[in-house]
Design an enzyme around this catalytic site. Structure first.
Site, mmCIF file in Angstrom:
data_model
loop_
_atom_site.group_PDB
_atom_site.id
_atom_site.type_symbol
_atom_site.label_atom_id
_atom_site.label_comp_id
_atom_site.label_asym_id
_atom_site.label_seq_id
_atom_site.Cartn_x
_atom_site.Cartn_y
_atom_site.Cartn_z
ATOM 1 N N GLY A 31 58.803 36.946 60.897
ATOM 2 C CA GLY A 31 59.820 37.991 61.079
ATOM 3 C C GLY A 31 59.716 38.619 62.461
ATOM 4 O O GLY A 31 60.723 38.826 63.152
ATOM 5 N N SER A 79 63.224 26.488 60.523
ATOM 6 C CA SER A 79 62.008 25.690 60.656
ATOM 7 C C SER A 79 61.456 25.730 62.065
ATOM 8 O O SER A 79 62.206 25.788 63.039
ATOM 9 C CB SER A 79 62.285 24.229 60.284
ATOM 10 O OG SER A 79 61.117 23.473 60.517
ATOM 11 N N GLY A 80 60.146 25.670 62.138
ATOM 12 C CA GLY A 80 59.499 25.613 63.446
ATOM 13 C C GLY A 80 58.252 26.462 63.503
ATOM 14 O O GLY A 80 57.635 26.597 64.562
ATOM 15 N N LYS A 95 66.957 22.476 54.102
ATOM 16 C CA LYS A 95 65.610 22.917 54.524
ATOM 17 C C LYS A 95 64.554 22.409 53.542
ATOM 18 O O LYS A 95 63.459 21.994 53.945
ATOM 19 C CB LYS A 95 65.562 24.451 54.641
ATOM 20 C CG LYS A 95 64.172 25.018 54.940
ATOM 21 C CD LYS A 95 63.654 24.567 56.295
ATOM 22 C CE LYS A 95 62.422 25.217 56.840
ATOM 23 N NZ LYS A 95 61.219 25.311 56.099
ATOM 24 N N HIS A 124 63.996 18.871 54.279
ATOM 25 C CA HIS A 124 63.225 18.839 55.534
ATOM 26 C C HIS A 124 61.733 19.005 55.219
ATOM 27 O O HIS A 124 60.881 18.258 55.698
ATOM 28 C CB HIS A 124 63.702 19.957 56.470
ATOM 29 C CG HIS A 124 62.750 20.282 57.587
ATOM 30 N ND1 HIS A 124 61.583 21.024 57.386
ATOM 31 C CD2 HIS A 124 62.743 19.950 58.894
ATOM 32 C CE1 HIS A 124 60.927 21.132 58.522
ATOM 33 N NE2 HIS A 124 61.603 20.491 59.459
ATOM 34 N N ASN A 125 61.417 19.995 54.393
ATOM 35 C CA ASN A 125 60.013 20.243 54.070
ATOM 36 C C ASN A 125 59.414 19.096 53.277
ATOM 37 O O ASN A 125 58.252 18.745 53.465
ATOM 38 C CB ASN A 125 59.874 21.550 53.288
ATOM 39 C CG ASN A 125 59.903 22.757 54.204
ATOM 40 O OD1 ASN A 125 60.528 22.717 55.266
ATOM 41 N ND2 ASN A 125 59.255 23.827 53.820
ATOM 42 N N GLU A 131 58.590 16.544 55.660
ATOM 43 C CA GLU A 131 57.378 17.044 56.354
ATOM 44 C C GLU A 131 56.122 16.670 55.541
ATOM 45 O O GLU A 131 55.132 16.174 56.100
ATOM 46 C CB GLU A 131 57.526 18.564 56.497
ATOM 47 C CG GLU A 131 56.346 19.336 57.004
ATOM 48 C CD GLU A 131 56.631 20.855 56.964
ATOM 49 O OE1 GLU A 131 57.651 21.305 57.524
ATOM 50 O OE2 GLU A 131 55.840 21.592 56.353
ATOM 51 N N TYR A 132 56.167 16.878 54.239
ATOM 52 C CA TYR A 132 55.025 16.526 53.379
ATOM 53 C C TYR A 132 54.716 15.024 53.497
ATOM 54 O O TYR A 132 53.555 14.624 53.611
ATOM 55 C CB TYR A 132 55.360 16.803 51.903
ATOM 56 C CG TYR A 132 55.036 18.178 51.384
ATOM 57 C CD1 TYR A 132 55.545 19.317 51.995
ATOM 58 C CD2 TYR A 132 54.257 18.344 50.248
ATOM 59 C CE1 TYR A 132 55.281 20.581 51.492
ATOM 60 C CE2 TYR A 132 53.982 19.602 49.737
ATOM 61 C CZ TYR A 132 54.502 20.722 50.358
ATOM 62 O OH TYR A 132 54.230 21.964 49.854
HETATM 63 C C1 6PG Z 1 58.799 24.884 58.739
HETATM 64 C C2 6PG Z 1 57.689 24.723 57.740
HETATM 65 C C3 6PG Z 1 57.454 26.033 57.051
HETATM 66 C C4 6PG Z 1 56.123 26.111 56.329
HETATM 67 C C5 6PG Z 1 56.021 25.194 55.170
HETATM 68 C C6 6PG Z 1 54.601 24.938 54.752
HETATM 69 O O1 6PG Z 1 59.756 24.146 58.590
HETATM 70 O O2 6PG Z 1 58.668 25.711 59.629
HETATM 71 O O3 6PG Z 1 58.049 23.782 56.787
HETATM 72 O O4 6PG Z 1 58.552 26.272 56.249
HETATM 73 O O5 6PG Z 1 55.090 25.894 57.216
HETATM 74 O O6 6PG Z 1 56.711 25.799 54.136
HETATM 75 O O7 6PG Z 1 54.694 24.473 53.494
HETATM 76 P P1 6PG Z 1 53.462 24.255 52.557
HETATM 77 O O8 6PG Z 1 52.670 25.531 52.538
HETATM 78 O O9 6PG Z 1 54.082 23.967 51.239
HETATM 79 O O10 6PG Z 1 52.703 23.134 53.154
#
Ligand code: 6PG
Length: 475
Positions: A15, A127-128, A182, A185-186, A189-190
């Site tokens: 924030g 995200s970022g 989003k 996206h996550n 990311e996983y």
């Molecule tokens: C992003 C990340 C952010 C966060 C994840 C971590 O896009 O900036 O994805 O949203 O770091 O939510 O997720 P976990 O705690 O589930 O690994």
């Protein structure tokens, strides 16, 4: 005093950084439930573009009407509580913006509830991480189109840039569309993080490399087709030494990964949608298994595992692994986009997949060279599945021999490969015109008269599977 263009509630690091980013171009009011956090923030980042209030009403009154108030608090109940506190202070036509990792179901519900009361609710995936929030995140907005037009100048002034200098923000659709994108996206990311962890684990245990040596390999990857933010940050992570300055910090970190839920939501949604999202789902399982440390300790003593004995010389394996990671990532993206397509149909969203790839080129955690390949591919084939796009098919076919070799060698040496192996299995199955489900159908019909279709005759069939039993057309 001139009122602020926007307000923001929630001054945790994300924030604070978004507020500082916005304040470069727009006057912003900020509020945090704990007043001292607001006071400390204002002391540290004093600017005539930043207004802080410790009273919620004074905060709301400091924002120009119709108001735009962003919430950046922990997803779930805390968001509902902030909305509840805000509503009596707002005027009809004001907009509440959700910048957190909210579940898209909650966004759809909140938008409806607030619309019934005359307010707008707009969900935007951001995200970022901390750095992106401050210097340019990728933004995934969804909600009312007219509200988007009103928010657009602010969003475009804070977001990251794509590979051609465009804005990493695009309108994604009604209600929960932004937070859905989003979430996927996550999920991706996983999957990518897990595949990288599998590469790290193999290089560690099969080739006996230390983190510094693995960093050198990842550094090479970073100059090629795997170039990405996640590889970029992995190099210093691998090289970091502990307080003694001698040992690698990574070697001393407990092998238990946390998760806040977005990967799990993606996997759950794929089950609801009937999309085979195996890579992301396996990445969630991998984190679950990682958290079962005590059990792993016990089980590891019960089973004798052979010491890995890879035949491939390291310099060849590095090349093969690069192909395997690239192909695995392509399959994972292909699955992610299949889920997006299915959700678009189900929820009436009109996703532009080239645009989604484009806004992921900058700012976000999965930003990577591969996204420009996807952006171009979808640009030419907007509604195609990734696996049927000729450029992607060529890239995959070129990487396939090494992908198979790496997975085969790892599996036969007892290395757990949640994501790389499931990506390969998914690819092999999706590219088999004739699979094995005829066998499943035979079993289902045997024990439950579930019937089956035939390849040689029309109609729905049932068999008495005992010798001499009848084969009957039931429909
Ligand atoms: C992003 C990340 C952010 C966060 C994840 C971590 O896009 O900036 O994805 O949203 O770091 O939510 O997720 P976990 O705690 O589930 O690994």
């Amino acid at each position: 005093m001139e009122k602020s263009s926007i307000g923001l509630i929630g001054l945790a690091v994300m924030g604070q950084n978004i507020a500082r980013n916005i304040s470069r171009n727009h006057k912003i009011s900020v509020y945090n439930r704990t007043a001292s956090v607001t006071e400390d923030f204002l002391k540290e980042y004093e600017s005539n573009m930043l207004v802080g209030e410790t009273d919620l009403k004074a905060f709301v009154d400091s924002v120009a009407s119709p108001r735009k108030i962003a919430i950046m608090v922990k997803a779930g109940k805390p968001v509902d509580m902030v909305i509840e506190g805000l509503l009596p202070l707002l005027d009809k036509g004001d907009t509440i913006l959700d910048f957190g990792n909210s579940n898209y179901h909650d966004v759809i519900r909140r938008e409806k509830e607030l619309a019934d009361k005359g307010f707008n609710f707009f969900g935007c995936g951001v995200s970022g991480g901390e750095e992106g929030a401050l210097n340019g995140p990728s933004m995934m907005p969804g909600g009312n189109k007219a509200v988007w037009e009103d928010l657009r100048p602010i969003f475009e002034s804070i977001c990251a840039e794509d590979f051609d200098g465009g804005k990493c923000v695009t309108y994604l659709g009604e209600n929960g569309a932004g937070l859905y994108v989003k979430m996927v996206h996550n999920g991706i990311e996983y999957g990518v993080m897990q595949m990288m962890a599998e590469a790290y684990e193999t290089l560690t245990h099969a080739y006996g490399l230390n983190p510094g040596e693995i960093a050198d390999i990842f550094e090479k990857y970073q100059t090629g087709k795997l170039q990405s933010y996640l590889f970029e940050i992995s190099i210093p992570i691998l090289r970091k030494k502990d307080e003694s300055g001698k040992d690698f910090l990574l070697d001393k970190i407990l092998d238990k990964a946390g998760q806040k839920g977005t990967g799990r939501w993606t996997a759950l949604d794929s089950l609801d949608q009937g999309v085979a999202l195996s890579v992301i789902t396996e990445a969630v399982f991998a984190r679950t298994v990682s958290s079962m440390k005590d059990k792993r300790e016990v089980f590891s003593k019960l089973y004798d595992k052979p010491k890995p004995n890879f035949e491939t010389p390291l310099e060849d394996f590095i090349v093969e692994l690069e192909d395997a990671l690239y192909a695995g990532m392509l399959v994972s993206y292909a699955q992610g986009f299949l889920l997006l397509k299915s959700a678009a149909e189900d929820k009436g969203w009109d996703f532009d997949y080239a645009e989604i790839s484009r806004i992921w080129e900058g700012g976000c955690i999965i930003r990577a060279k591969i996204l420009s390949t996807l952006h171009t591919a979808f640009g030419k084939n907007p509604q195609a599945d990734l696996l049927e796009i000729p450029e992607i098919a060529k890239d995959l076919s070129d990487s396939l021999p090494n992908f198979r070799k790496v997975v085969g060698e790892c599996m036969s040496n007892g290395m757990p490969l949640f994501c790389l192996s499931s990506a390969l299995t998914s690819f092999e199955a999706m590219t088999n015109a004739r699979g094995s489900a005829n066998f499943i159908q035979g079993q289902r019909d045997f024990f439950g008269a579930h019937t089956f279709l035939r390849t040689d005759k029309e109609g729905v069939w049932h068999a008495d599977w005992h010798e001499g039993g009848a084969i009957t057309k039931v429909k």
